[in-house]
Scaffold this motif. Sequence first.
Motif, mmCIF file in Angstrom:
data_model
loop_
_atom_site.group_PDB
_atom_site.id
_atom_site.type_symbol
_atom_site.label_atom_id
_atom_site.label_comp_id
_atom_site.label_asym_id
_atom_site.label_seq_id
_atom_site.Cartn_x
_atom_site.Cartn_y
_atom_site.Cartn_z
ATOM 1 N N THR A 114 55.905 3.865 -20.664
ATOM 2 C CA THR A 114 55.214 4.893 -19.883
ATOM 3 C C THR A 114 53.764 5.067 -20.311
ATOM 4 O O THR A 114 52.870 5.206 -19.461
ATOM 5 N N ARG A 155 50.623 4.642 -17.757
ATOM 6 C CA ARG A 155 49.710 5.760 -17.515
ATOM 7 C C ARG A 155 48.275 5.366 -17.835
ATOM 8 O O ARG A 155 47.337 5.716 -17.114
ATOM 9 N N LYS A 170 47.088 13.421 -14.468
ATOM 10 C CA LYS A 170 48.363 13.811 -15.064
ATOM 11 C C LYS A 170 48.899 15.052 -14.377
ATOM 12 O O LYS A 170 48.167 15.997 -14.109
ATOM 13 N N GLY A 228 51.565 17.974 -14.971
ATOM 14 C CA GLY A 228 52.432 18.556 -15.980
ATOM 15 C C GLY A 228 53.012 19.868 -15.520
ATOM 16 O O GLY A 228 52.524 20.496 -14.579
ATOM 17 N N THR A 287 59.707 11.160 -17.555
ATOM 18 C CA THR A 287 58.928 11.043 -18.776
ATOM 19 C C THR A 287 57.506 11.519 -18.567
ATOM 20 O O THR A 287 56.864 12.059 -19.471
ATOM 21 N N ASP A 288 57.008 11.336 -17.364
ATOM 22 C CA ASP A 288 55.639 11.735 -17.050
ATOM 23 C C ASP A 288 55.511 11.865 -15.542
ATOM 24 O O ASP A 288 56.344 11.352 -14.781
ATOM 25 N N GLN A 289 54.474 12.591 -15.116
ATOM 26 C CA GLN A 289 54.139 12.700 -13.703
ATOM 27 C C GLN A 289 52.636 12.489 -13.541
ATOM 28 O O GLN A 289 51.847 12.961 -14.353
ATOM 29 N N GLY A 338 49.383 6.948 -25.311
ATOM 30 C CA GLY A 338 48.702 7.219 -24.061
ATOM 31 C C GLY A 338 47.224 7.417 -24.261
ATOM 32 O O GLY A 338 46.754 7.638 -25.374
#
Length: 482
Positions: free
Chosen positions: A82, A86, A99, A101, A178-180, A277
Amino acid sequence: MAYSWPLSPKVTLVAAILVVLLAGAATMVEPGSPGATAERGQAPTKLVEPKPGENVFWPYTSRSRSASGRTLAINVVVYGDTATIRDYLTRGRDPGWNKTGADEQDIDAGEGPITEGNATNGTLVEWSAATGSTRYLYVHDRTLTEDRADEVTRRPYRAVSYTGPLGREAAGAWIEETDQLHDGTYLGARHHIRLYESPYESDNWVAIQAHSEHWDWFRLRHTVHGTEAAQNRVEAQFMGEPFADGVWRLYLDNGGGSGSDGWATIVDLVGDSGGSGPGPMALGITGLVLGTAVRRRHRRRDRSRADTTQPLLSDTPLSRWLRSSDRLSPGPVDRLVRGLSYLLLFAVLLGLYLGVRFSGVALERAFPAADPKFIAALLYPVLAFGLPGAAYLAGRNLDPVRSFAAAATGTGTAFVLDYQYLAVTTLPLNVVLHRLGLAVALGAVAAGAVTRDTTTKTVNRIIGAGILLWVYLLVAALVGWL
């Protein structure tokens, strides 16, 4: 006949309070919150292998830890981690992803070194705050699955399919994203992706759900209007890049709904870095507060001049000045005033609705640290009360049929232009019918907006029906009846 408001003050007050409370609740809570545990018997049974020899997943996301909460199809799989994905998306040649969040705190865009893969564009993206509701992905231990009977495997064009838990639910797990990341504005339209990294350390894949969505001012939440454009956007960003060893399509057999055709983009990154990241309001509400108040007339109309067969004329300072002018005769002046009045009614509803949309986007860009839901809570009353109020004030003293047509077409035109601005080309039938109902409600309010000395019981029922229909449709959208 004495004038009487079609709804009692108590009913009107209760309706207004109900709309405001529902609006406030909807801006603070996203619907579809995930459940605490999976419902028994609701674990998925259709699993696919994202990478040869590695663990499998259900090719859909879910709003709860259950297959019954299925939402959108997985349409991108990247062989990597991820943090690297990213990094490439936010610093590549098209660094538009931000990002997304759950909180509203900014993240440092300068964290981490610029690698060979992201050095193609030295402009860093300032990570902005936004929100996205949680969606789950089901991942299962491949060794505790069985090949699907009569399944034809044709790599690299078709994914291997497996049967599900077979009663061994402990072998599977529902994982959060895990992330957006997003590209666009929260209160406008945006591409939105959710990344799911496998919880098994031996795996080297990230499943991605990419879709396009827009902010619905009546539902006070995002509405997904497609998946293909966002998938193509992600695919194009990896295509031809030195850090991508290959980009192709793999059939996951998860088509249907929101434009998904069952084909997922597969991206094979070069190596596995495993690194961390990376490390003036443009528009406003113009012309919305208009001087439409009309003085009450306490004298009878001069019957020698009045033509009782003609519609009632607007008693505004402009009309009185024009009638007293020697440059125009009363006939052309009256027709001009009426035409301008209907045009004003059309324009004020059009401008008010679009003004809310553009003002929300402008405020979001001007104050990136502010919670966009707070901006929505401030602007929603302008929409809920401003539109019927403007229809009533601008429609006073006009012919009911013509004012209904002007108000309804003005509202409908605003909806069409708004969707064109958002690049939305397809809508569900229930949304179309809802918007038509709103246009009819405002048309009825405008048609019943006459002066007190000419009000009849019939007109009272018209405006009362318009208000009730407007409140009902607002509540229906907020509570999810659409």
